[in-house]
Design a protein around this motif. Sequence first.
Motif, PDB file in Angstrom:
ATOM      1  N   GLN A  62     108.456  58.377 -21.378  1.00 33.81           N
ATOM      2  CA  GLN A  62     108.853  59.569 -20.625  1.00 33.81           C
ATOM      3  C   GLN A  62     107.782  59.705 -19.416  1.00 33.81           C
ATOM      4  O   GLN A  62     108.210  60.198 -18.493  1.00 33.81           O
ATOM      5  CB  GLN A  62     108.652  60.982 -21.101  1.00 33.81           C
ATOM      6  CG  GLN A  62     109.357  61.324 -22.510  1.00 33.81           C
ATOM      7  CD  GLN A  62     109.155  62.399 -23.016  1.00 33.81           C
ATOM      8  OE1 GLN A  62     108.327  62.475 -24.298  1.00 33.81           O
ATOM      9  NE2 GLN A  62     109.556  63.653 -22.570  1.00 33.81           N
ATOM     10  N   VAL A  63     106.767  58.866 -19.454  1.00 34.89           N
ATOM     11  CA  VAL A  63     105.796  58.876 -18.465  1.00 34.89           C
ATOM     12  C   VAL A  63     105.859  58.574 -17.090  1.00 34.89           C
ATOM     13  O   VAL A  63     106.508  57.277 -16.998  1.00 34.89           O
ATOM     14  CB  VAL A  63     104.295  58.329 -19.120  1.00 34.89           C
ATOM     15  CG1 VAL A  63     103.306  58.743 -17.717  1.00 34.89           C
ATOM     16  CG2 VAL A  63     103.743  59.263 -20.159  1.00 34.89           C
ATOM     17  N   ASP A  64     105.964  59.081 -15.928  1.00 36.94           N
ATOM     18  CA  ASP A  64     106.032  58.554 -14.666  1.00 36.94           C
ATOM     19  C   ASP A  64     104.790  58.126 -14.031  1.00 36.94           C
ATOM     20  O   ASP A  64     103.637  58.692 -13.882  1.00 36.94           O
ATOM     21  CB  ASP A  64     106.449  59.830 -13.917  1.00 36.94           C
ATOM     22  CG  ASP A  64     106.930  59.252 -12.198  1.00 36.94           C
ATOM     23  OD1 ASP A  64     106.609  58.151 -12.110  1.00 36.94           O
ATOM     24  OD2 ASP A  64     107.314  60.119 -11.606  1.00 36.94           O
ATOM     25  N   SER A  65     104.839  56.510 -14.260  1.00 39.26           N
ATOM     26  CA  SER A  65     103.442  55.742 -13.832  1.00 39.26           C
ATOM     27  C   SER A  65     102.974  55.997 -12.459  1.00 39.26           C
ATOM     28  O   SER A  65     101.977  55.557 -12.076  1.00 39.26           O
ATOM     29  CB  SER A  65     103.757  54.576 -13.995  1.00 39.26           C
ATOM     30  OG  SER A  65     104.801  53.907 -13.319  1.00 39.26           O
TER      31      SER A  65
ATOM     32  N   ALA B   7     107.531  62.336 -17.039  1.00 38.18           N
ATOM     33  CA  ALA B   7     106.298  63.400 -17.425  1.00 38.18           C
ATOM     34  C   ALA B   7     105.089  62.826 -16.926  1.00 38.18           C
ATOM     35  O   ALA B   7     104.891  61.629 -16.312  1.00 38.18           O
ATOM     36  CB  ALA B   7     106.193  63.455 -18.962  1.00 38.18           C
ATOM     37  N   LYS B   8     104.099  63.897 -16.328  1.00 41.54           N
ATOM     38  CA  LYS B   8     102.768  63.353 -16.174  1.00 41.54           C
ATOM     39  C   LYS B   8     101.751  62.568 -17.279  1.00 41.54           C
ATOM     40  O   LYS B   8     102.186  63.027 -18.405  1.00 41.54           O
ATOM     41  CB  LYS B   8     101.950  64.590 -15.760  1.00 41.54           C
ATOM     42  CG  LYS B   8     102.513  65.259 -14.627  1.00 41.54           C
ATOM     43  CD  LYS B   8     101.724  66.821 -14.200  1.00 41.54           C
ATOM     44  CE  LYS B   8     100.366  66.443 -13.794  1.00 41.54           C
ATOM     45  NZ  LYS B   8      99.796  67.741 -13.276  1.00 41.54           N
ATOM     46  N   PRO B   9     101.235  61.535 -16.763  1.00 37.18           N
ATOM     47  CA  PRO B   9     100.336  61.244 -17.739  1.00 37.18           C
ATOM     48  C   PRO B   9      99.393  62.052 -18.287  1.00 37.18           C
ATOM     49  O   PRO B   9      98.859  63.165 -17.795  1.00 37.18           O
ATOM     50  CB  PRO B   9      99.403  60.152 -16.904  1.00 37.18           C
ATOM     51  CG  PRO B   9     100.306  60.042 -15.659  1.00 37.18           C
ATOM     52  CD  PRO B   9     100.814  61.065 -15.333  1.00 37.18           C
TER      53      PRO B   9
ATOM     54  N   SER C 101      99.991  64.043 -20.494  1.00 44.27           N
ATOM     55  CA  SER C 101     100.667  65.655 -20.918  1.00 44.27           C
ATOM     56  C   SER C 101     101.085  65.461 -22.315  1.00 44.27           C
ATOM     57  O   SER C 101     101.562  66.680 -22.786  1.00 44.27           O
ATOM     58  CB  SER C 101     101.749  65.667 -19.931  1.00 44.27           C
ATOM     59  OG  SER C 101     102.771  64.603 -20.065  1.00 44.27           O
TER      60      SER C 101
END
Length: 278
Positions: free
Chosen positions: A273-276, A263-265, A267
């Motif tokens: 879940q976040v893609d760093s 997921a995007k930061p 969001s």
Amino acid sequence: MFHHSSKLQYPVKVDKPNPQFAMLLQQAIGGIEGEIRVAMQYFFQAMGARGDDRIRDMLMSTATEELSHIEMLGHAVALNLEGAPVSYQEETAKDPVMNAILGGANPRHLLSSGLSAMPVNANGVPFDMSHVYATGNIGADMMANVAAESGGRVLATRLYNWTDDHGMKDFLSFLIARDTYHQQQWLAVVEELGGMQAQLPIPNSTPEEHEATEHSYYYLNTLLDKDAPKGRWGEGPSLDGRSQYSIKNTPEPLGQEPSLGGAKPNSGAQIEQVDSSK
């Protein structure tokens, strides 16, 4: 511009009022199989009809006839509500079970409409136009109209079988007859346009290069424990004359696994879940 005659299209008589049957008749007015639906469907199809003006005129004329059917059904509902109780005291004095109001009739006929018809179905739900289909494509619209008239005829037949009132049976026999014609009317339009072969696939104006035709004519069997059912849909020439039907008994998926990644930061997702990298 519309014109109206003070006389009904066909006689509507009730031998013995029946509030419960009035509730059932509401389905033929405001149900998805009912006359409001087809009247509005043909009306909006007519307003959007391009090409042959004869078809526009036919749609508009039939829409107007369906308005006549709404009027007849509304009168039938009112006649079936004649003599229905208008107070709790009146009903309980006659029958403690309140048979006519709480034993199967629609209380809104008393509470909302003064013993007359409403634009609702047999459950009292208002018709919301969500089942009015007008695509601007004459082939698609004619197919939708055949389906609509078929459902309406099924409903009219069930209502006919439900009642033993001779007046209602006579009236319903008229509606059944008109549904018979209207089914054939819309199919006759398809025939005049060249028949099913010429009209299929809908829209027939779609360029062939826009279609992955290798997937256009096979039956896909998704039953894990059975072979595909045998039938016309799986063998022989296609109805549009463009190919031959076939069957894929054990089809393999052709696409990828639908993974969306992280997921995007900011969001609102969890940290895990976040893609760093984003």
